[in-house]
Design an enzyme around this catalytic site. Structure first.
Site, PDB file in Angstrom:
ATOM      1  N   ARG A  52     -34.870  56.447  57.342  1.00 55.64           N
ATOM      2  CA  ARG A  52     -35.581  55.246  56.922  1.00 55.64           C
ATOM      3  C   ARG A  52     -35.322  54.129  57.933  1.00 55.64           C
ATOM      4  O   ARG A  52     -34.221  54.020  58.491  1.00 55.64           O
ATOM      5  CB  ARG A  52     -35.064  54.824  55.532  1.00 55.64           C
ATOM      6  CG  ARG A  52     -35.690  53.571  54.948  1.00 55.64           C
ATOM      7  CD  ARG A  52     -37.035  53.835  54.325  1.00 55.64           C
ATOM      8  NE  ARG A  52     -37.481  52.667  53.579  1.00 55.64           N
ATOM      9  CZ  ARG A  52     -37.290  52.481  52.275  1.00 55.64           C
ATOM     10  NH1 ARG A  52     -36.653  53.394  51.567  1.00 55.64           N
ATOM     11  NH2 ARG A  52     -37.740  51.403  51.669  1.00 55.64           N
ATOM     12  N   ARG A  99     -36.389  59.793  51.773  1.00 52.26           N
ATOM     13  CA  ARG A  99     -36.161  61.067  51.104  1.00 52.26           C
ATOM     14  C   ARG A  99     -36.209  62.232  52.087  1.00 52.26           C
ATOM     15  O   ARG A  99     -36.924  62.194  53.083  1.00 52.26           O
ATOM     16  CB  ARG A  99     -37.225  61.308  50.030  1.00 52.26           C
ATOM     17  CG  ARG A  99     -37.274  60.244  48.956  1.00 52.26           C
ATOM     18  CD  ARG A  99     -38.280  60.661  47.902  1.00 52.26           C
ATOM     19  NE  ARG A  99     -38.875  59.489  47.278  1.00 52.26           N
ATOM     20  CZ  ARG A  99     -39.907  59.548  46.459  1.00 52.26           C
ATOM     21  NH1 ARG A  99     -40.463  60.713  46.174  1.00 52.26           N
ATOM     22  NH2 ARG A  99     -40.391  58.453  45.921  1.00 52.26           N
ATOM     23  N   ASN A 117     -49.777  58.755  35.158  1.00 55.71           N
ATOM     24  CA  ASN A 117     -49.676  58.452  36.582  1.00 55.71           C
ATOM     25  C   ASN A 117     -50.865  57.634  37.055  1.00 55.71           C
ATOM     26  O   ASN A 117     -52.012  57.956  36.767  1.00 55.71           O
ATOM     27  CB  ASN A 117     -49.565  59.730  37.405  1.00 55.71           C
ATOM     28  CG  ASN A 117     -49.441  59.456  38.884  1.00 55.71           C
ATOM     29  OD1 ASN A 117     -50.368  59.698  39.634  1.00 55.71           O
ATOM     30  ND2 ASN A 117     -48.305  58.921  39.305  1.00 55.71           N
ATOM     31  N   ASP A 167     -47.176  46.207  48.118  1.00 56.35           N
ATOM     32  CA  ASP A 167     -46.123  45.198  48.070  1.00 56.35           C
ATOM     33  C   ASP A 167     -46.333  44.105  49.112  1.00 56.35           C
ATOM     34  O   ASP A 167     -45.888  42.969  48.927  1.00 56.35           O
ATOM     35  CB  ASP A 167     -44.738  45.830  48.233  1.00 56.35           C
ATOM     36  CG  ASP A 167     -44.579  46.673  49.486  1.00 56.35           C
ATOM     37  OD1 ASP A 167     -45.609  47.072  50.070  1.00 56.35           O
ATOM     38  OD2 ASP A 167     -43.423  46.964  49.855  1.00 56.35           O
ATOM     39  N   ASP A 189     -44.042  56.216  35.881  1.00 58.31           N
ATOM     40  CA  ASP A 189     -45.471  56.378  36.144  1.00 58.31           C
ATOM     41  C   ASP A 189     -45.883  57.850  36.077  1.00 58.31           C
ATOM     42  O   ASP A 189     -46.510  58.378  36.979  1.00 58.31           O
ATOM     43  CB  ASP A 189     -45.799  55.796  37.516  1.00 58.31           C
ATOM     44  CG  ASP A 189     -47.279  55.500  37.704  1.00 58.31           C
ATOM     45  OD1 ASP A 189     -47.897  54.945  36.781  1.00 58.31           O
ATOM     46  OD2 ASP A 189     -47.811  55.821  38.783  1.00 58.31           O
ATOM     47  N   ASP A 211     -35.733  55.321  44.625  1.00 56.13           N
ATOM     48  CA  ASP A 211     -34.920  56.203  45.460  1.00 56.13           C
ATOM     49  C   ASP A 211     -33.891  55.428  46.283  1.00 56.13           C
ATOM     50  O   ASP A 211     -33.205  55.999  47.119  1.00 56.13           O
ATOM     51  CB  ASP A 211     -35.793  57.063  46.383  1.00 56.13           C
ATOM     52  CG  ASP A 211     -36.999  56.317  46.925  1.00 56.13           C
ATOM     53  OD1 ASP A 211     -37.016  55.073  46.826  1.00 56.13           O
ATOM     54  OD2 ASP A 211     -37.917  56.967  47.440  1.00 56.13           O
TER      55      ASP A 211
END
Length: 360
Positions: free
Chosen positions: A131, A211, A72, A183, A44, A98
């Site tokens: 995360r 990240r 993008n 999502d 993207d 990622d």
């Protein structure tokens, strides 16, 4: 590749180097074999050298990768839709650029989905860095779970195996007007329409990465943008579920996560007009959907949402500033992630368990 692949893996990419290397390496190491899978990578408009890495993997594995580069779009919805349009497999799996998979992940998921007749299948996730990943839905392997009662509302990321025929029959696509959280309506519609939702929880299959710079769109989006996206999430739930326990089960999650997170460490830095707009938007959602739900979330979150509902911005900002759990984390596990990035990608098969055998 000849014939229809068992699974298409869609990877939407935007500036995820060096994590992208680990992601793509984990796909080429899949034990399902390149003849049974395809990888659809949609770049993207990356500006970090990711395009060259995609080309390198495509050259090393001819026939495995289908690639597309586009300007993008501002979020993962558009590249995910383009990838889904290019997919030809019986199943589709969405992998974050990622993140990465364990070697047997796709083989085990396809095997279980075929055995159980699954329309949607969740595989056990593990967190890397700071995360967070859902845990309740992964307490055991199950051929069929309920919409509410087995942890599904708390696991709405798109990192699942979907029967592609289900997505095509109902034209299920990502909402491209949502720069973040697109999502969730996608996953909810697929689950609401599915005849069977299964869980593979015998071992960690999906490794979700936070990240070191927290630079993806979910972490960068401001409260006002996240509020608009949260409104679309509530609309999706109401579109498919009648008032009652099922709808309340999902709304409880939306209050607990999406709405509470509007009042993070970035909220006090907004100008007063923006703060008032966010509070007014939350108040509308509380008035519309909070009865019987708001009192079921924990006291800390309930107090924050009540302050927003009352429009008490000064008290709200003071409590956010004094709350150490809402202080931005800058290091964010940086050194642990560096060690992880340098580690070799596993290539062997871990010990197998039969489908339905729960982890101990």
């Amino acid at each position: 590749m000849s014939g229809v692949p068992d699974v298409s893996v869609v990877v939407a990419v935007y500036n995820t180097m060096p994590y992208l290397t680990r992601c793509l390496s984990s796909l080429t190491a899949q034990t399902i074999g390149e003849q049974r899978m395809e990888v659809v990578v949609v770049d993207d408009g990356s500006t970090d050298g990711g395009e060259g890495e995609i080309e390198r993997f495509s050259a090393l594995h001819p026939g495995l990768f289908t690639t597309l580069r586009q300007p993008n779009s501002g979020g993962p919805a558009a590249p995910s839709n383009r990838g889904l349009e290019l997919a030809t497999g019986r199943y589709v799996f969405f992998l974050g650029a990622d993140d990465h998979l364990a070697p047997e992940a796709l083989e085990r998921m396809v095997e279980m989905a075929d055995e159980c007749g699954s329309d949607v299948l969740l595989c056990k996730m593990a967190a890397v860095g700071r995360r967070t990943v859902p845990t309740g839905v992964f307490t055991r392997t199950s051929p069929a779970i309920r919409l509410v009662g087995d942890g599904l509302p708390w696991a709405l990321s798109n990192t699942k195996l979907f029967r592609r025929a289900l997505l095509e029959e109902h034209k299920i696509r990502y909402n491209e007007s949502m720069p973040a959280f697109s999502d969730q309506p996608f996953v909810m519609e697929a689950c609401f329409r599915a005849e069977r939702i299964s869980v593979l929880a015998d071992q960690d299959h999906y490794f979700a990465v936070r990240r070191a710079d927290s630079s993806n769109i979910t972490f960068r989006a401001g409260p006002e943008l996240r509020l608009r996206c949260a409104e679309r999430i509530f609309e999706t739930t109401c579109r498919f579920l009648e008032p009652g326990p099922l709808r309340d089960g999902f709304h409880r999650r939306h209050f607990h996560v999406e709405l509470f997170q509007l009042f993070g460490a970035d909220f006090p830095a907004l100008d007063r007009e923006a703060q008032n707009r966010v509070c007014a938007g939350v108040a509308r959602l509380v008035d519309a959907h909070g009865a019987g739900v708001l009192e079921r979330i924990d006291e800390r979150r309930r107090r924050t949402l009540n302050l927003a509902w009352r429009g008490d911005v000064d008290t709200l900002c003071a409590e956010i500033t004094a709350d150490p759990e809402r202080t931005p984390r800058t290091a964010d596990g940086r050194f642990a992630l560096v060690r992880w990035l340098l580690a070799p990608v596993p290539s062997g098969r871990p010990p197998r368990k039969k489908i339905g055998q729960d982890a101990v």
